[in-house]
Design a protein around this motif. Structure first.
Motif, PDB file in Angstrom:
ATOM      1  N   MET A   1       6.223  11.899  14.796  1.00  0.00           N
ATOM      2  CA  MET A   1       7.415  12.542  14.465  1.00  0.00           C
ATOM      3  C   MET A   1       6.855  13.501  13.406  1.00  0.00           C
ATOM      4  N   VAL A   2       7.457  15.067  14.093  1.00  0.00           N
ATOM      5  CA  VAL A   2       7.437  15.909  13.506  1.00  0.00           C
ATOM      6  C   VAL A   2       9.077  16.567  12.613  1.00  0.00           C
ATOM      7  N   PRO A   3       9.175  15.753  11.465  1.00  0.00           N
ATOM      8  CA  PRO A   3      10.696  16.056  10.646  1.00  0.00           C
ATOM      9  C   PRO A   3      10.538  17.624  10.579  1.00  0.00           C
ATOM     10  N   ASP A   4      12.323  17.798  10.163  1.00  0.00           N
ATOM     11  CA  ASP A   4      13.094  19.287  10.552  1.00  0.00           C
ATOM     12  C   ASP A   4      12.651  19.072   8.786  1.00  0.00           C
ATOM     13  N   LEU A   5      11.957  19.680   8.222  1.00  0.00           N
ATOM     14  CA  LEU A   5      12.269  20.007   6.439  1.00  0.00           C
ATOM     15  C   LEU A   5      14.040  19.938   7.004  1.00  0.00           C
ATOM     16  N   GLU A   6      14.244  21.515   7.003  1.00  0.00           N
ATOM     17  CA  GLU A   6      15.366  21.410   6.394  1.00  0.00           C
ATOM     18  C   GLU A   6      16.293  21.057   6.899  1.00  0.00           C
ATOM     19  N   ALA A   7      16.345  19.968   7.923  1.00  0.00           N
ATOM     20  CA  ALA A   7      17.468  18.692   7.992  1.00  0.00           C
ATOM     21  C   ALA A   7      17.922  18.241   6.963  1.00  0.00           C
ATOM     22  N   VAL A   8      16.346  17.132   6.618  1.00  0.00           N
ATOM     23  CA  VAL A   8      16.250  16.887   4.999  1.00  0.00           C
ATOM     24  C   VAL A   8      16.829  17.580   4.509  1.00  0.00           C
ATOM     25  N   GLU A   9      16.274  19.020   3.631  1.00  0.00           N
ATOM     26  CA  GLU A   9      17.362  19.714   2.808  1.00  0.00           C
ATOM     27  C   GLU A   9      18.703  19.443   2.711  1.00  0.00           C
ATOM     28  N   ARG A  10      19.093  19.391   4.177  1.00  0.00           N
ATOM     29  CA  ARG A  10      20.543  19.163   3.744  1.00  0.00           C
ATOM     30  C   ARG A  10      21.641  18.234   4.127  1.00  0.00           C
ATOM     31  N   GLN A  11      20.853  17.474   4.013  1.00  0.00           N
ATOM     32  CA  GLN A  11      20.956  15.691   4.020  1.00  0.00           C
ATOM     33  C   GLN A  11      21.414  15.449   2.157  1.00  0.00           C
ATOM     34  N   LEU A  12      19.820  16.000   1.544  1.00  0.00           N
ATOM     35  CA  LEU A  12      19.931  15.852   0.225  1.00  0.00           C
ATOM     36  C   LEU A  12      20.880  16.783  -0.503  1.00  0.00           C
ATOM     37  N   ALA A  13      20.630  17.715  -0.157  1.00  0.00           N
ATOM     38  CA  ALA A  13      21.851  18.333  -0.418  1.00  0.00           C
ATOM     39  C   ALA A  13      23.717  18.088  -0.844  1.00  0.00           C
TER      40      ALA A  13
ATOM     41  N   ARG B   1       0.870  -1.080   0.102  1.00  0.00           N
ATOM     42  CA  ARG B   1       0.206  -0.091   0.404  1.00  0.00           C
ATOM     43  C   ARG B   1       0.953   1.282   0.065  1.00  0.00           C
ATOM     44  N   SER B   2       2.127   1.126  -0.122  1.00  0.00           N
ATOM     45  CA  SER B   2       2.614   2.040  -0.121  1.00  0.00           C
ATOM     46  C   SER B   2       2.875   3.328  -1.313  1.00  0.00           C
ATOM     47  N   ARG B   3       2.884   4.609  -0.881  1.00  0.00           N
ATOM     48  CA  ARG B   3       2.594   5.934  -1.297  1.00  0.00           C
ATOM     49  C   ARG B   3       3.928   6.426  -1.238  1.00  0.00           C
ATOM     50  N   VAL B   4       3.585   7.479  -2.424  1.00  0.00           N
ATOM     51  CA  VAL B   4       5.363   8.969  -2.335  1.00  0.00           C
ATOM     52  C   VAL B   4       4.208  10.013  -1.925  1.00  0.00           C
ATOM     53  N   VAL B   5       4.564  11.067  -1.084  1.00  0.00           N
ATOM     54  CA  VAL B   5       3.536  12.023  -0.960  1.00  0.00           C
ATOM     55  C   VAL B   5       4.885  13.024  -1.111  1.00  0.00           C
ATOM     56  N   VAL B   6       4.543  13.870  -2.466  1.00  0.00           N
ATOM     57  CA  VAL B   6       5.823  15.205  -2.873  1.00  0.00           C
ATOM     58  C   VAL B   6       5.147  16.240  -2.166  1.00  0.00           C
ATOM     59  N   VAL B   7       6.680  16.920  -0.995  1.00  0.00           N
ATOM     60  CA  VAL B   7       6.232  18.234  -0.264  1.00  0.00           C
ATOM     61  C   VAL B   7       6.711  19.052  -0.753  1.00  0.00           C
ATOM     62  N   GLN B   8       6.371  19.765  -1.073  1.00  0.00           N
ATOM     63  CA  GLN B   8       7.110  21.446  -0.635  1.00  0.00           C
ATOM     64  C   GLN B   8       7.696  21.725   0.575  1.00  0.00           C
ATOM     65  N   SER B   9       9.234  21.899   0.590  1.00  0.00           N
ATOM     66  CA  SER B   9       9.674  22.355   1.527  1.00  0.00           C
ATOM     67  C   SER B   9       9.726  23.831   1.735  1.00  0.00           C
ATOM     68  N   VAL B  10      11.350  24.101   2.189  1.00  0.00           N
ATOM     69  CA  VAL B  10      11.607  24.760   2.678  1.00  0.00           C
ATOM     70  C   VAL B  10      12.538  26.010   2.002  1.00  0.00           C
ATOM     71  N   GLY B  11      13.374  25.273   1.477  1.00  0.00           N
ATOM     72  CA  GLY B  11      14.287  25.689   0.290  1.00  0.00           C
ATOM     73  C   GLY B  11      15.188  26.261   0.566  1.00  0.00           C
ATOM     74  N   ARG B  12      15.937  26.591   1.463  1.00  0.00           N
ATOM     75  CA  ARG B  12      16.982  26.891   1.868  1.00  0.00           C
ATOM     76  C   ARG B  12      17.804  26.044   1.547  1.00  0.00           C
ATOM     77  N   HIS B  13      18.255  24.632   1.812  1.00  0.00           N
ATOM     78  CA  HIS B  13      19.426  24.371   2.076  1.00  0.00           C
ATOM     79  C   HIS B  13      19.398  23.325   0.848  1.00  0.00           C
ATOM     80  N   TRP B  14      18.409  22.719  -0.255  1.00  0.00           N
ATOM     81  CA  TRP B  14      17.720  22.497  -1.265  1.00  0.00           C
ATOM     82  C   TRP B  14      16.757  23.395  -2.471  1.00  0.00           C
TER      83      TRP B  14
END
Length: 161
Positions: free
Chosen positions: A136-148, A74-87
């Motif tokens: 959990m409340v994920p840190d979207l900026e931290a996710v961006e840093r990982q992606l960058a 049943r997995s799905r993919v959620v497209v997210v609009q992030s902050v854009g400071r690091h990614w």
């Protein structure tokens, strides 16, 4: 103001739940649309072509240090609009175990919880209880840093780790 309402989305993960503001979620698509990346780190499922763009698909639980589980049909993919400071694309996708659920909350409906012992405090802003469910409340900026810090070119190179 106790009557302020927050429109949020609960996203089932492998062994956990994430909560994001509704405004951060752009679309939910099928997991079949994801192309795998053989040399990618365990927290990166692959890439999704969405509206002519290649978006990385992350496993939030993987970024929080949880090993990859069996997944779900049943997995799905959620497209997210992030902050854009690091990614710079400011968009990525999250692997969800099923359809996300829209919830409307007020301050009285949520209670702050301490992070779990195994949680990465550099990846999560907080944990909350909503009724009987913990999220959990994920840190979207931290996710961006990982992606960058990661790129498809880096994934194509053999890793010496």
């Amino acid at each position: 103001m106790s009557d302020e309402q927050l429109h949020a989305v609960l996203i089932a993960l492998d062994g956990d739940t994430a909560i994001l503001p509704n405004s951060a979620v752009l679309e939910v698509v099928s997991r079949e649309a994801v192309d795998s990346l053989p040399q990618a780190p365990g927290w990166l499922l692959g890439v999704l072509t969405w509206q002519g763009r290649s978006l990385p698909v992350v496993r939030l639980e993987g970024l929080n240090g949880v090993a990859e589980g069996p997944g779900s049909r049943r997995s799905r993919v959620v497209v997210v609009q992030s902050v854009g400071r690091h990614w710079a694309p400011a968009r990525f996708a999250i692997l969800a175990q099923g359809y996300p659920h829209l919830v409307t909350l007020n301050r009285a409906a949520m209670a702050a919880l301490p992070l779990k012992v195994d949680d990465r405090d550099d990846m999560l802003l907080a944990r909350v209880r909503i009724a009987s469910q913990e999220a959990m409340v994920p840190d979207l900026e931290a996710v961006e840093r990982q992606l960058a810090a990661w790129s498809p070119e880096a994934a194509a190179q053999p890793r010496g780790e």
